[in-house]
Write an enzyme that holds these catalytic residues in place. Sequence first.
Site, PDB file in Angstrom:
ATOM      1  N   ARG A  80       0.823  -1.239   0.148  1.00 21.71           N
ATOM      2  CA  ARG A  80       0.074   0.151   0.035  1.00 21.71           C
ATOM      3  C   ARG A  80       0.691   1.330   0.005  1.00 21.71           C
ATOM      4  NH1 ARG A  80      -0.618   4.628   2.609  1.00 21.71           N
ATOM      5  NH2 ARG A  80      -0.352   3.578   4.556  1.00 21.71           N
ATOM      6  N   HIS A 101       8.364   7.493   8.721  1.00 18.09           N
ATOM      7  CA  HIS A 101       8.992   7.490   7.342  1.00 18.09           C
ATOM      8  C   HIS A 101      10.565   8.048   7.862  1.00 18.09           C
ATOM      9  CE1 HIS A 101       5.753   6.827   4.251  1.00 18.09           C
ATOM     10  NE2 HIS A 101       5.198   6.890   5.483  1.00 18.09           N
ATOM     11  N   CYS A 137       3.617   9.424   0.746  1.00 15.65           N
ATOM     12  CA  CYS A 137       2.067  10.309   0.211  1.00 15.65           C
ATOM     13  C   CYS A 137       2.458  10.988  -0.462  1.00 15.65           C
ATOM     14  CB  CYS A 137       1.686  10.616   1.501  1.00 15.65           C
ATOM     15  SG  CYS A 137      -0.015  11.569   0.942  1.00 15.65           S
TER      16      CYS A 137
HETATM   17  N1  COA Z   1     -12.932   4.457  -4.570  1.00 15.45           N
HETATM   18  C1  COA Z   1     -13.140   4.948  -5.635  1.00 15.45           C
HETATM   19  N2  COA Z   1     -13.747   5.928  -6.129  1.00 15.45           N
HETATM   20  C2  COA Z   1     -13.960   6.879  -5.363  1.00 15.45           C
HETATM   21  C3  COA Z   1     -13.834   6.731  -4.070  1.00 15.45           C
HETATM   22  C4  COA Z   1     -13.309   5.523  -3.628  1.00 15.45           C
HETATM   23  N3  COA Z   1     -12.890   5.339  -2.108  1.00 15.45           N
HETATM   24  N4  COA Z   1     -14.280   7.703  -3.428  1.00 15.45           N
HETATM   25  C5  COA Z   1     -14.818   8.561  -4.408  1.00 15.45           C
HETATM   26  N5  COA Z   1     -14.646   8.046  -5.505  1.00 15.45           N
HETATM   27  C6  COA Z   1     -14.841   8.512  -6.800  1.00 15.45           C
HETATM   28  C7  COA Z   1     -16.313   9.191  -7.023  1.00 15.45           C
HETATM   29  O1  COA Z   1     -17.033   7.935  -7.477  1.00 15.45           O
HETATM   30  C8  COA Z   1     -16.288   9.976  -7.837  1.00 15.45           C
HETATM   31  O2  COA Z   1     -16.285   9.395  -9.147  1.00 15.45           O
HETATM   32  P1  COA Z   1     -16.730  10.204 -10.607  1.00 15.45           P
HETATM   33  O3  COA Z   1     -15.767  11.272 -10.854  1.00 15.45           O
HETATM   34  O4  COA Z   1     -16.508   9.126 -11.488  1.00 15.45           O
HETATM   35  O5  COA Z   1     -18.120  10.480 -10.302  1.00 15.45           O
HETATM   36  C9  COA Z   1     -14.713  10.793  -7.695  1.00 15.45           C
HETATM   37  O6  COA Z   1     -13.982   9.683  -6.995  1.00 15.45           O
HETATM   38  C10 COA Z   1     -14.936  12.175  -6.899  1.00 15.45           C
HETATM   39  O7  COA Z   1     -15.558  11.841  -5.786  1.00 15.45           O
HETATM   40  P2  COA Z   1     -15.599  12.643  -4.441  1.00 15.45           P
HETATM   41  O8  COA Z   1     -16.498  12.039  -3.306  1.00 15.45           O
HETATM   42  O9  COA Z   1     -15.841  13.933  -4.979  1.00 15.45           O
HETATM   43  O10 COA Z   1     -14.077  12.559  -4.048  1.00 15.45           O
HETATM   44  P3  COA Z   1     -13.035  13.716  -4.159  1.00 15.45           P
HETATM   45  O11 COA Z   1     -12.504  14.090  -5.459  1.00 15.45           O
HETATM   46  O12 COA Z   1     -13.492  15.141  -3.391  1.00 15.45           O
HETATM   47  O13 COA Z   1     -11.780  12.894  -3.555  1.00 15.45           O
HETATM   48  C11 COA Z   1     -11.162  11.001  -2.043  1.00 15.45           C
HETATM   49  C12 COA Z   1     -12.056  12.556  -2.101  1.00 15.45           C
HETATM   50  C13 COA Z   1     -11.232  10.930  -0.579  1.00 15.45           C
HETATM   51  C14 COA Z   1     -11.935  10.205  -2.815  1.00 15.45           C
HETATM   52  C15 COA Z   1      -9.659  11.316  -2.661  1.00 15.45           C
HETATM   53  O14 COA Z   1      -9.255  12.394  -2.317  1.00 15.45           O
HETATM   54  C16 COA Z   1      -8.727  10.086  -2.255  1.00 15.45           C
HETATM   55  O15 COA Z   1      -9.254   9.033  -2.684  1.00 15.45           O
HETATM   56  N6  COA Z   1      -7.950  10.387  -1.588  1.00 15.45           N
HETATM   57  C17 COA Z   1      -7.110   9.219  -1.104  1.00 15.45           C
HETATM   58  C18 COA Z   1      -5.641   9.662  -1.315  1.00 15.45           C
HETATM   59  C19 COA Z   1      -4.524   8.536  -0.966  1.00 15.45           C
HETATM   60  O16 COA Z   1      -4.758   7.413  -1.031  1.00 15.45           O
HETATM   61  N7  COA Z   1      -3.723   9.124  -0.105  1.00 15.45           N
HETATM   62  C20 COA Z   1      -2.521   8.078   0.274  1.00 15.45           C
HETATM   63  C21 COA Z   1      -2.877   7.374   1.556  1.00 15.45           C
HETATM   64  S1  COA Z   1      -3.017   8.344   2.862  1.00 15.45           S
HETATM   65 ZN    ZN Z   2       3.095   6.417   5.273  1.00 12.50          ZN
END
Ligand code: COA
Ligand code: ZN
Length: 311
Positions: A17, A211, A242
């Site tokens: 991950r 880290h 990240c």
């Molecule tokens: N899995 C897959 N797709 C997801 C999702 C998830 N968990 N959460 C949201 N989405 C999709 C939505 O369905 C939407 O899809 P569409 O554009 O096809 O309609 C799109 O993402 C936007 O959804 P929204 O709720 O507006 O999300 P956002 O753009 O505000 O982003 C997160 C919010 C949390 C989903 C995003 O910032 C994210 O995944 N962050 C994780 C980052 C990460 O992993 N960092 C490292 C680890 S700490």
């Molecule tokens: Zn980390």
Amino acid sequence: MITDYSERLVVQEVSPRDGLQIEPTWVETADKIKLIDELSVCGFTRIEAGSFVSPKAIPALRDGEAVFQGIARRAGVIYVALVPNLKGAQRAIASNADELNLVLSASQSHNMANMRMTPAQSLVAFNEVVSLVQGSSISFNGTVATTFGCPFEGRIDEDVVMRLIDAYQALGMQGITLADTTGMANPRQVHRLVSRVLTQVPASQLTLHFHNTRGLGLSNVLAAYEAGARRFDASLGGLGGCPFAPGASGNICTEDLVNLCDEVGIDTGIDLAHLLTLSRSLPALLGHEMPGQVAKAGRNCDLHPLPPRFG
Ligand code: COA
Ligand code: ZN
């Protein structure tokens, strides 16, 4: 000075991950599955096998379902999935993850950059996740990212971290992780905060996630162990970081951590020789050298033959 090394140190392997999420090279689903399956036989009891986040945010892990469904589950290993919201939890549950790791940052700015939400909005989302999963056999872990410092805001007020821990406990989380997302922690700070947190969270439920961005990763492990912490995240080869934290670099390196423990006599239950073989396969998979050191140097017991003229 640590005087008692008798208690086991639990290593949660996070390379599938945290390790792969920042890699520019696409790793095929089959190769991810192979990596996790090989890690499963090294002695880990916990492996963070992927995340179910937006594929736009982290394209490298967009195949989470196929990975979780393809791995050969080994008895005694808990396969953890990082999730940011309800949608992620639904995907993780459908993929049979054993535990959900819910992540928010102590820093507003990093949570906005990483999750596009305020920490308070993340907590609302986690409430929905808990309602969904309550009553099932799936466990939860709550991570506080940027606990020891934020690349946008600098030092984090420890009371903010304590309040987030309270919120996680109120949600019924079985585990809490304190993450040093960009390696800003120092051993004195770690000892102080871990001592404080352990008055509220049992050691069996607390994980430290360091880290090695500024070279203090293993020093911080020893400081945390000395304060009573017993669970640590680490990543094979020292991969990780990240993508939404400027300057992020690898997690503490698993084989370097296990080597440290072997040398000072702390039991981890992990087979270092096996781990080294696996780590040495990473440069071919990812196309670059790893930051870890023991895979290059070998263990202390890996002796070299004398040059012929002295033999
Ligand atoms: N899995 C897959 N797709 C997801 C999702 C998830 N968990 N959460 C949201 N989405 C999709 C939505 O369905 C939407 O899809 P569409 O554009 O096809 O309609 C799109 O993402 C936007 O959804 P929204 O709720 O507006 O999300 P956002 O753009 O505000 O982003 C997160 C919010 C949390 C989903 C995003 O910032 C994210 O995944 N962050 C994780 C980052 C990460 O992993 N960092 C490292 C680890 S700490
Ligand atoms: Zn980390």
